[in-house]
Enzyme design. Structure first.
Site, PDB file in Angstrom:
ATOM      1  N   ARG A  34       0.800  -1.216   0.000  1.00  0.00           N
ATOM      2  CA  ARG A  34       0.000   0.000   0.000  1.00  0.00           C
ATOM      3  C   ARG A  34       0.835   1.268   0.000  1.00  0.00           C
ATOM      4  O   ARG A  34       0.400   2.295  -0.519  1.00  0.00           O
ATOM      5  CB  ARG A  34      -0.903   0.013   1.240  1.00  0.00           C
ATOM      6  N   CYS A  59      -7.296  -4.897   2.729  1.00  0.00           N
ATOM      7  CA  CYS A  59      -6.051  -5.372   3.307  1.00  0.00           C
ATOM      8  C   CYS A  59      -6.396  -6.361   4.409  1.00  0.00           C
ATOM      9  O   CYS A  59      -7.493  -6.286   4.978  1.00  0.00           O
ATOM     10  CB  CYS A  59      -5.324  -4.157   3.877  1.00  0.00           C
ATOM     11  N   ARG A  84      -8.891  -0.107   5.249  1.00  0.00           N
ATOM     12  CA  ARG A  84      -7.851   0.896   4.988  1.00  0.00           C
ATOM     13  C   ARG A  84      -8.130   1.807   3.783  1.00  0.00           C
ATOM     14  O   ARG A  84      -7.414   1.782   2.779  1.00  0.00           O
ATOM     15  CB  ARG A  84      -6.488   0.212   4.839  1.00  0.00           C
ATOM     16  N   ILE A 135      -6.690   1.006  16.195  1.00  0.00           N
ATOM     17  CA  ILE A 135      -6.274   1.550  14.888  1.00  0.00           C
ATOM     18  C   ILE A 135      -6.876   0.768  13.724  1.00  0.00           C
ATOM     19  O   ILE A 135      -7.399   1.346  12.778  1.00  0.00           O
ATOM     20  CB  ILE A 135      -4.729   1.571  14.748  1.00  0.00           C
TER      21      ILE A 135
HETATM   22  N1  EPU Z   1      -7.627   5.557   7.365  1.00  0.00           N
HETATM   23  C1  EPU Z   1      -8.790   5.949   6.718  1.00  0.00           C
HETATM   24  N2  EPU Z   1      -8.688   6.807   5.655  1.00  0.00           N
HETATM   25  C2  EPU Z   1      -7.474   7.260   5.210  1.00  0.00           C
HETATM   26  C3  EPU Z   1      -6.292   6.872   5.878  1.00  0.00           C
HETATM   27  C4  EPU Z   1      -6.401   6.007   6.959  1.00  0.00           C
HETATM   28  O1  EPU Z   1      -9.886   5.548   7.104  1.00  0.00           O
HETATM   29  O2  EPU Z   1      -7.454   8.021   4.229  1.00  0.00           O
HETATM   30  C5  EPU Z   1      -7.726   4.660   8.555  1.00  0.00           C
HETATM   31  C6  EPU Z   1      -7.000   3.335   8.345  1.00  0.00           C
HETATM   32  O3  EPU Z   1      -7.840   2.387   7.695  1.00  0.00           O
HETATM   33  C7  EPU Z   1      -6.659   2.948   9.767  1.00  0.00           C
HETATM   34  C8  EPU Z   1      -6.383   4.295  10.443  1.00  0.00           C
HETATM   35  O4  EPU Z   1      -7.022   5.266   9.621  1.00  0.00           O
HETATM   36  O5  EPU Z   1      -7.748   2.328  10.378  1.00  0.00           O
HETATM   37  C9  EPU Z   1      -4.922   4.665  10.585  1.00  0.00           C
HETATM   38  O6  EPU Z   1      -4.263   4.503   9.346  1.00  0.00           O
HETATM   39  P1  EPU Z   1      -2.910   5.262   8.964  1.00  0.00           P
HETATM   40  O7  EPU Z   1      -3.160   6.077   7.758  1.00  0.00           O
HETATM   41  O8  EPU Z   1      -2.371   5.941  10.174  1.00  0.00           O
HETATM   42  O9  EPU Z   1      -1.957   4.018   8.612  1.00  0.00           O
HETATM   43  P2  EPU Z   1      -1.093   3.796   7.311  1.00  0.00           P
HETATM   44  O10 EPU Z   1      -0.393   5.026   6.939  1.00  0.00           O
HETATM   45  O11 EPU Z   1      -1.906   3.097   6.288  1.00  0.00           O
HETATM   46  C10 EPU Z   1       1.084   3.207   8.615  1.00  0.00           C
HETATM   47  C11 EPU Z   1       2.054   2.073   8.643  1.00  0.00           C
HETATM   48  C12 EPU Z   1       1.403   0.863   9.307  1.00  0.00           C
HETATM   49  C13 EPU Z   1       0.979   1.255  10.712  1.00  0.00           C
HETATM   50  C14 EPU Z   1       0.046   2.471  10.662  1.00  0.00           C
HETATM   51  C15 EPU Z   1      -0.363   2.981  12.034  1.00  0.00           C
HETATM   52  C16 EPU Z   1       3.374   2.415   6.656  1.00  0.00           C
HETATM   53  C17 EPU Z   1       3.788   1.923   5.317  1.00  0.00           C
HETATM   54  N3  EPU Z   1       2.445   1.715   7.294  1.00  0.00           N
HETATM   55  O12 EPU Z   1      -0.025   2.753   7.848  1.00  0.00           O
HETATM   56  O13 EPU Z   1       2.398  -0.140   9.369  1.00  0.00           O
HETATM   57  O14 EPU Z   1       0.331   0.177  11.339  1.00  0.00           O
HETATM   58  O15 EPU Z   1       0.699   3.539   9.951  1.00  0.00           O
HETATM   59  O16 EPU Z   1       0.749   3.323  12.775  1.00  0.00           O
HETATM   60  O17 EPU Z   1       3.903   3.403   7.148  1.00  0.00           O
HETATM   61  C18 EPU Z   1       3.242  -2.327   9.368  1.00  0.00           C
HETATM   62  O18 EPU Z   1       4.385  -1.822   9.245  1.00  0.00           O
HETATM   63  O19 EPU Z   1       3.048  -3.539   9.642  1.00  0.00           O
HETATM   64  C19 EPU Z   1       2.075  -1.475   9.198  1.00  0.00           C
HETATM   65  C20 EPU Z   1       0.863  -1.942   8.970  1.00  0.00           C
END
Ligand code: EPU
Length: 423
Positions: free
Chosen positions: A93, A117, A122, A329
């Protein structure tokens, strides 16, 4: 497909070095698309996800040069295509994050929507709304986001509905080349965001406030080359600390960032670990004790990270007492619980599968298990380490996405673990 075979019972002892942070490095690869000159990123972990990101950049026509120490030089000015295909975005992603930099620098981008996912739906609504606030014109066509600008992005006001790491990083990158000032509010505050902002500033951007909930970006007309060393991976460090604590062991991790792990360290102390910090070295000693179960709620940084939730459940499963872990989360991040129960753990899910109640048992029993996400897979390795008998963890390509040399690092600490090819 490879599997990991673990003979449980070893107590982890010894030293290791923390790898660079996957979740910082991946975003820097996307950010490199903003520069007119080449950038060099060092301390990059050798991981499947990094390879996928490099593949994506190369498919855009970007020149990527890798040396034997994983110093990675990226020349974005050789770019020929602005399309990130479904095949690459669906496997990782983070590749969706090329959308903003492509749009900011080249005024056009066609990037596949990432889809669902294993750990939850997500969505990317916050990313898209943020880009629209900077003047992007966005259309959805056949599962792709087609984005253009009318004479470039313009500074704007972005208020995130909730903390989003990827959303904060995405808009922060895009705003660097926008005309005027962008103010982002209710931002996520993770250390990887601060690392990315440092990288952007070295490339000539003007980003202020990263690490707080308000980030201000004053757009610049162009960005130049730089060199940057990625911070240590706090999730990898936390994983090894938890693994050592679960086995009653004693380990030292060098080149870590202890300040990024304050809550994790305090929870491990609560579990009975003696932890000493000396600069960038963290030493954990359980003095042979069985851990005590710890209760916690996952939440955005600086709270306890969701990316260590599965690992702490593995520890709690063999700890003294009953503990409660609430996941706030992701919607579907307890798949490991069912596998651990097959190994003799006593864990039940409550509150519409948002909370795990763990009754610690003296030991688990080895079993064949598998998981469908990175952190769940590594938690099963920890469960295997504290189980009596043999555990086979299947589908370990998930682990290879995020843990560099996992079996070598664990073998060095005394674990009986080896990689075997599936029949
Ligand atoms: N969300 C939405 N809409 C959006 C963006 C996020 O609904 O436009 C929701 C997500 O579905 C989730 C929550 O908001 O329920 C938080 O998502 P966030 O955007 O913070 O996560 P991310 O950027 O997709 C990154 C890490 C993840 C980590 C999360 C939380 C990367 C590549 N991934 O994901 O890492 O769990 O932040 O800290 O930076 C991992 O490394 O195993 C992993 C999953």
């Amino acid at each position: 497909m490879d599997r990991l075979l673990i003979q449980g019972g070893a107590v982890l002892r010894g030293e290791l070095r923390a790898s660079g942070a996957k979740n910082s490095a991946l975003k820097m690869f996307a950010a490199a698309l903003l520069a007119d000159e080449s950038v060099t990123i060092s301390n990059v972990p050798h991981l499947r996800d990094i390879t996928t990101m490099i593949e994506l950049l190369v498919s855009l026509g970007v020149e990527v040069v890798i040396d034997e120490k994983m110093n990675i030089e990226i020349h974005a000015n050789t770019i020929k295509s602005f399309k990130a295909p479904y095949e690459l975005v669906k496997t990782m992603r983070a590749s969706f994050n090329v959308l903003g930099p492509l749009l900011a620098h080249y005024g056009q981008a066609e990037v596949s929507l990432p889809g669902g996912c294993a750990i939850g739906p997500r969505p990317v609504d916050q990313h898209l709304r943020g880009l629209e606030a900077l003047g992007a014109k966005i259309e959805m066509v056949d599962g792709y986001v087609n984005a253009t600008t009318d004479g470039g992005l313009k500074g704007g006001h972005v208020y995130f509905d909730f903390s989003t790491v990827g959303g904060t990083e995405h808009i922060m990158m895009a705003a660097c080349l926008a005309d005027g000032v962008t103010v982002m509010e209710n931002c996520a505050r993770e250390p990887e965001i601060v690392d990315l902002a440092d990288f952007l500033n070295k490339m000539g951007a003007k980003v202020e406030g990263a690490g707080t909930d308000t980030i201000t970006i004053t757009g610049v007309p162009s960005m130049h080359g730089c060199s940057h060393r990625v911070i240590a991976d706090r999730v990898e460090t936390g994983t090894y600390l938890i693994a050592a604590a679960a086995t009653g062991g004693k380990i030292k991790i060098r080149d870590a960032n202890p300040e990024h792990l304050e809550v994790v360290i305090s929870k491990l102390r609560e579990a009975g670990a003696k932890i000493t910090i000396d600069g960038s070295t963290i030493e954990l000693d359980m003095e042979g004790r069985r851990p005590k179960g710890v209760s916690l709620v996952t939440a955005p940084y600086p709270a306890f990270p969701t990316d260590l939730q599965a690992q702490i459940i593995a520890l709690n499963s063999v700890a003294e007492g009953t503990s409660t872990i609430k996941e706030t989360i992701f919607e579907n991040r307890f798949m490991h619980v069912h596998e651990m129960n097959r190994m003799g753990a006593k864990i039940r899910l409550e509150g519409n599968n948002t909370t795990a109640i763990v009754d610690g048992v003296p030991h688990l029993t080895g079993a064949p298990v598998m998981a469908n996400d990175l952190r769940a897979s590594v938690s099963l390795v920890i469960a295997g380490l504290v189980a009596q008998g043999d555990t086979i963890v299947d589908r370990i390509y998930h682990i290879d996405r995020g843990y560099e040399q996992v079996e070598e690092k664990l073998q060095n600490l005394g674990a009986n673990i080896r990689r075997v090819a599936s029949e």
